[in-house]
Design a protein around this motif. Structure first.
Motif, PDB file in Angstrom:
ATOM      1  N   LEU A 237      -0.611 -15.519 -73.462  1.00  0.00           N
ATOM      2  CA  LEU A 237      -0.432 -15.064 -74.839  1.00  0.00           C
ATOM      3  C   LEU A 237       0.901 -14.337 -75.010  1.00  0.00           C
ATOM      4  O   LEU A 237       1.286 -13.505 -74.178  1.00  0.00           O
ATOM      5  N   THR A 238       1.592 -14.659 -76.095  1.00  0.00           N
ATOM      6  CA  THR A 238       2.831 -13.977 -76.455  1.00  0.00           C
ATOM      7  C   THR A 238       2.709 -13.533 -77.912  1.00  0.00           C
ATOM      8  O   THR A 238       2.738 -14.375 -78.819  1.00  0.00           O
ATOM      9  N   PRO A 239       2.560 -12.239 -78.151  1.00  0.00           N
ATOM     10  CA  PRO A 239       2.381 -11.770 -79.531  1.00  0.00           C
ATOM     11  C   PRO A 239       3.592 -12.088 -80.408  1.00  0.00           C
ATOM     12  O   PRO A 239       4.733 -12.029 -79.959  1.00  0.00           O
ATOM     13  N   LYS A 240       3.318 -12.420 -81.644  1.00  0.00           N
ATOM     14  CA  LYS A 240       4.342 -12.617 -82.656  1.00  0.00           C
ATOM     15  C   LYS A 240       4.308 -11.390 -83.558  1.00  0.00           C
ATOM     16  O   LYS A 240       3.318 -11.144 -84.245  1.00  0.00           O
ATOM     17  N   CYS A 241       5.396 -10.600 -83.536  1.00  0.00           N
ATOM     18  CA  CYS A 241       5.398  -9.318 -84.243  1.00  0.00           C
ATOM     19  C   CYS A 241       6.374  -9.330 -85.418  1.00  0.00           C
ATOM     20  O   CYS A 241       7.488  -9.857 -85.308  1.00  0.00           O
ATOM     21  N   ILE A 242       5.944  -8.735 -86.500  1.00  0.00           N
ATOM     22  CA  ILE A 242       6.771  -8.525 -87.674  1.00  0.00           C
ATOM     23  C   ILE A 242       6.921  -7.020 -87.836  1.00  0.00           C
ATOM     24  O   ILE A 242       5.926  -6.297 -87.905  1.00  0.00           O
ATOM     25  N   SER A 243       8.173  -6.542 -87.877  1.00  0.00           N
ATOM     26  CA  SER A 243       8.415  -5.102 -87.907  1.00  0.00           C
ATOM     27  C   SER A 243       9.141  -4.685 -89.168  1.00  0.00           C
ATOM     28  O   SER A 243       9.933  -5.450 -89.734  1.00  0.00           O
ATOM     29  N   GLN A 244       8.868  -3.444 -89.579  1.00  0.00           N
ATOM     30  CA  GLN A 244       9.519  -2.862 -90.745  1.00  0.00           C
ATOM     31  C   GLN A 244       9.588  -1.355 -90.549  1.00  0.00           C
ATOM     32  O   GLN A 244       8.610  -0.730 -90.140  1.00  0.00           O
ATOM     33  N   TYR A 245      10.754  -0.775 -90.837  1.00  0.00           N
ATOM     34  CA  TYR A 245      10.896   0.679 -90.716  1.00  0.00           C
ATOM     35  C   TYR A 245      10.209   1.345 -91.899  1.00  0.00           C
ATOM     36  O   TYR A 245      10.462   1.002 -93.055  1.00  0.00           O
ATOM     37  N   VAL A 246       9.340   2.313 -91.604  1.00  0.00           N
ATOM     38  CA  VAL A 246       8.581   3.011 -92.645  1.00  0.00           C
ATOM     39  C   VAL A 246       8.639   4.506 -92.355  1.00  0.00           C
ATOM     40  O   VAL A 246       8.561   4.931 -91.201  1.00  0.00           O
TER      41      VAL A 246
END
Length: 220
Positions: A36-45
């Motif tokens: 498994l290789t996670p697919k990450c979406i990031s945003q500064y909050v």
């Protein structure tokens, strides 16, 4: 009349800007549980900010999609998640630190199937941050607000977020300025110390060579 028109125009512009929603749609390939290789979406909050993530999952048999939400602060806060998503999911949380919030997906293929590009599921992710995450319709009903009052409440929240962001940028600029001044001060003292050492070393070499030649009777 002119003032009212200008106010209405400003209100329209700010609400238009605030209605921008961060959304992304992508295909998530299925992989075996041991790869498994996670697919990450990031945003500064910023800290103490309400975030609502709405996830829509496409059809996909023999696949299990999980989601986990964390941030990259020193505390490595976890904001929950959900396993085996099969329908529209809505996750709401309030951040604990100024950091990149990451929403990570994994798509696990059933062990009885071999990996194949055809095994994938479509992820439709919408993220509302701050004022956009608040359900003003529900708020208006709960507090019996008129539509214009609800819009003004939303506008107030948007303006407050802008003020908070400007204050954060001001503090960040102050920290960077202090760092630059501290670095310049250290470089100055290091340069001065280096010059003193070089001058002292040069003087010592002259005295040593003079005594050496006097011992050899090459000079008086």
């Amino acid at each position: 009349m002119i003032q009212y028109t200008a106010f209405s125009l400003l209100l329209f512009i700010l609400l238009t800007i605030s209605n921008l929603v961060w959304g992304i749609k992508f295909d998530l390939p299925a992989t075996p549980s041991n790869a498994l290789t996670p697919k990450c979406i990031s945003q500064y909050v910023y800290t103490d900010t309400l975030v609502v993530a709405t996830i829509k999952i496409g059809v996909g048999y023999n696949q299990i999609v999980d989601v986990k939400i964390t941030d990259n602060s020193p505390a490595h806060n976890e904001y929950g998640g959900k396993k085996d998503i099969e329908e529209d999911t809505r996750l709401a949380f309030t951040t604990h630190a100024d950091a990149d919030v990451s929403i990570c997906f994994t798509n696990t293929l059933d062990d009885e199937f071999r990996p194949d590009p055809k095994y994938r599921r479509t992820i439709d992710l919408d993220i509302d941050v701050g004022a956009e995450a608040i359900d003003y319709d529900a708020l208006a009903k709960a507090e019996k607000l008129k539509p214009i009052d609800a819009e003004l409440r939303k506008l107030e929240q948007v303006v407050q977020e802008i003020v908070d962001e400007m204050d954060y940028l001001r503090k960040r600029e102050a920290r960077m300025r202090d760092t630059n001044e501290s670095t310049n001060e250290r470089v100055k003292w290091f340069s001065l110390g280096s010059m003193i050492v070089f001058v002292g070393l040069g003087g010592w070499q002259i005295i040593y060579l003079k005594k050496f030649f006097q011992r050899k009777r090459l000079i008086d």
